[in-house]
Scaffold this active site. Structure first.
Site, mmCIF file in Angstrom:
data_model
loop_
_atom_site.group_PDB
_atom_site.id
_atom_site.type_symbol
_atom_site.label_atom_id
_atom_site.label_comp_id
_atom_site.label_asym_id
_atom_site.label_seq_id
_atom_site.Cartn_x
_atom_site.Cartn_y
_atom_site.Cartn_z
ATOM 1 N N ASP A 21 3.789 -6.341 3.891
ATOM 2 C CA ASP A 21 3.364 -5.574 4.872
ATOM 3 C C ASP A 21 3.569 -5.844 6.250
ATOM 4 O O ASP A 21 2.722 -5.578 7.125
ATOM 5 C CB ASP A 21 1.716 -5.361 4.461
ATOM 6 N N HIS A 50 0.889 -1.174 -0.155
ATOM 7 C CA HIS A 50 0.046 0.107 -0.006
ATOM 8 C C HIS A 50 0.922 1.228 0.011
ATOM 9 O O HIS A 50 2.000 1.023 0.506
ATOM 10 C CB HIS A 50 -1.106 -0.094 1.012
ATOM 11 N N ASP A 76 -0.189 4.404 1.001
ATOM 12 C CA ASP A 76 -0.523 5.487 2.198
ATOM 13 C C ASP A 76 0.100 5.346 3.354
ATOM 14 O O ASP A 76 0.969 4.154 3.596
ATOM 15 C CB ASP A 76 -1.813 5.383 2.228
ATOM 16 N N ASP A 78 6.194 1.568 6.512
ATOM 17 C CA ASP A 78 4.739 0.862 6.298
ATOM 18 C C ASP A 78 3.855 1.721 5.722
ATOM 19 O O ASP A 78 3.495 2.733 5.982
ATOM 20 C CB ASP A 78 4.230 0.881 7.861
ATOM 21 N N GLU A 81 -4.846 1.713 2.888
ATOM 22 C CA GLU A 81 -4.826 0.672 3.912
ATOM 23 C C GLU A 81 -4.891 1.108 5.212
ATOM 24 O O GLU A 81 -5.723 0.439 5.935
ATOM 25 C CB GLU A 81 -3.628 -0.131 3.491
ATOM 26 N N GLU A 82 -4.302 2.046 5.495
ATOM 27 C CA GLU A 82 -4.188 2.705 6.833
ATOM 28 C C GLU A 82 -5.417 3.088 7.573
ATOM 29 O O GLU A 82 -5.583 3.137 8.715
ATOM 30 C CB GLU A 82 -3.167 3.914 7.062
ATOM 31 N N HIS A 110 4.173 3.673 12.438
ATOM 32 C CA HIS A 110 3.344 4.742 12.436
ATOM 33 C C HIS A 110 3.600 5.786 13.479
ATOM 34 O O HIS A 110 2.845 6.634 14.056
ATOM 35 C CB HIS A 110 1.856 4.169 13.193
#
Length: 409
Positions: A200, A80, A82, A143, A177-178, A382
């Site tokens: 991921d 992903h 994002d 990520d 995705e997030e 994150h």
């Protein structure tokens, strides 16, 4: 080993692609559209065919043609674009070469933040390796831009090295995705693979095919607000009803008190006034029956509280988000067995444990393409303490190539 891997990754993370949950568009941000179109050009440049951007779902998809006439399953690799809900503007990666495995790594110039062994003991696993960290002001974006870099680098290698026999391989890079919506519109007919992998996961060796079942509950509470001086036997405080609702839930079944396959209720938000209030929960459990029991408990609490009043005061609306992909993958473990064998042949110990979360593969598996998850190398996702090892990304790239090679045998 892969000369383009690190510069590719650094270029990706410096491109801002944060998703926004309140957006009504797909992708949720224009920066993801721009990034997808840059990836499209790069995919074409390294030799992929039928590269196309799907405006209806925000995915950019491409194909590495087979270099053999053997009948081989078509494999997919997905990551992903994002990044998560943390500052992602002005990402300025730091590179620490030959990390000694014990020293603290200062992040920001002011000395407020550092990576240290006490808080982050996994650092000791990276002695002698090259670490890429943040500068303390943003997340890193490993990520899942580490996953994108690994897939792109593996495809580049396979396109250039005809000695590695492989079947047809498709890759896809998608949005959002997030915020949990990226795979909702995934086009399985367009992707058209026998199985796939999301790149991921976290540290080296992770191989995951079991996720949570997930739902979100929105609780709306209607109170009856009057002047507190004359409120006796009249006021119904919506905030107090929310507290009463929460106290009906099992006190130990929360994220901070659970692990492994233990499920939980997680109160995400609680806002309001005595007149009206709103609560949001997420519900998680690996076991489908227990998952349904959790949802039913919320409905039972709703009914119990409402029985105490002449009119309905509490309303619970529950929506499922994704399901445990093990339900699908365990019917045919080919994808997991192949990835496990690839890791073992590369000297990597597979770590097969249930995910305390979900991946895009959770949804894609139920759409018809079994899609387990493989490590991409990142740690402390994150936030400002995120980092990734270059050697971990190289190993993930090795795994992609080895899967392609083994599938042809």
């Amino acid at each position: 080993m892969y000369e383009n891997l690190l510069p590719r990754f650094l270029r990706y993370v410096k491109t801002e692609t944060r998703s926004v949950a309140t957006s009504t568009t797909t992708p949720s941000t224009s920066s993801q559209v721009a990034f997808a179109k840059e990836l499209k050009k790069e995919m074409e440049n390294i030799g992929l065919k039928d590269v196309h951007y799907l405006s209806e779902n925000g995915y950019v998809v491409g194909t590495l043609p087979a270099n053999t006439v053997k009948e081989i399953p078509v494999i997919g690799f997905i990551s992903h674009m994002d990044t998560a809900d943390f500052n992602a503007v002005g990402v300025n990666p730091q590179i620490i070469e030959n990390y000694d495995g014990s020293s603290s790594i200062p992040l920001d110039k002011e000395g407020r933040y550092d990576l240290n062994i006490e808080d982050f003991p996994n650092l000791k696993n990276y002695q002698g390796q090259t670490l890429i960290t943040t500068d303390g002001t943003t997340l890193l974006g490993a990520d899942d831009k580490s996953g994108i870099a690994e897939i792109m680098t593996a495809m580049e290698k396979l396109a250039q090295d005809s000695s590695i026999v492989h079947g047809e391989i498709r890759i896809a890079f998608g949005p959002d995705e997030e915020i949990g919506t990226g795979a909702d519109k995934f086009d399985v007919t367009d992707f058209n693979t026998d199985f796939a992998y999301t790149m991921d996961g976290g540290p080296v060796g992770e191989l995951e095919y079991e996720t949570f079942n997930a739902a979100q509950a929105e609780i709306t509470i209607q109170g009856k607000n009057v002047h507190p001086g004359t409120a006796k036997n009249t006021m119904i405080n919506a905030l107090q009803l929310g507290i009463d609702f929460h106290q009906e839930l099992p006190v130990n079944q929360v994220p901070e008190k659970t692990e492994g396959r233990e499920g939980f209720f997680h109160l995400l938000s609680f806002t309001g006034t005595p007149d009206e209030a709103e609560m949001t929960y997420i519900i998680r459990d690996h076991d489908r029956d227990k998952f349904e029991e959790r949802k039913n408990l919320l409905r039972d609490i709703e009914a119990k509280i409402n029985r105490g009043y002449k009119q309905k005061r509490v309303s619970v609306a529950i929506s499922d988000q994704y399901y445990n992909m093990a339900e699908i993958i365990e019917k045919d473990m080919t994808s997991v067995d192949l990835a496990e064998k690839a890791m073992i042949e590369l000297g990597i110990k597979p770590i097969i444990e249930p995910v305390r979360g979900g991946t895009d593969g959770s949804k894609i598996s139920f759409m018809g393409i079994p899609t387990p998850n493989i490590f991409a190398g990142g740690e402390n996702m994150h936030g400002r303490f995120e980092y990734v090892s270059l050697q971990a990304m190289e190993k993930a790239t090795d795994v992609i190539i080895k899967i392609a090679e083994l599938s042809a045998k």
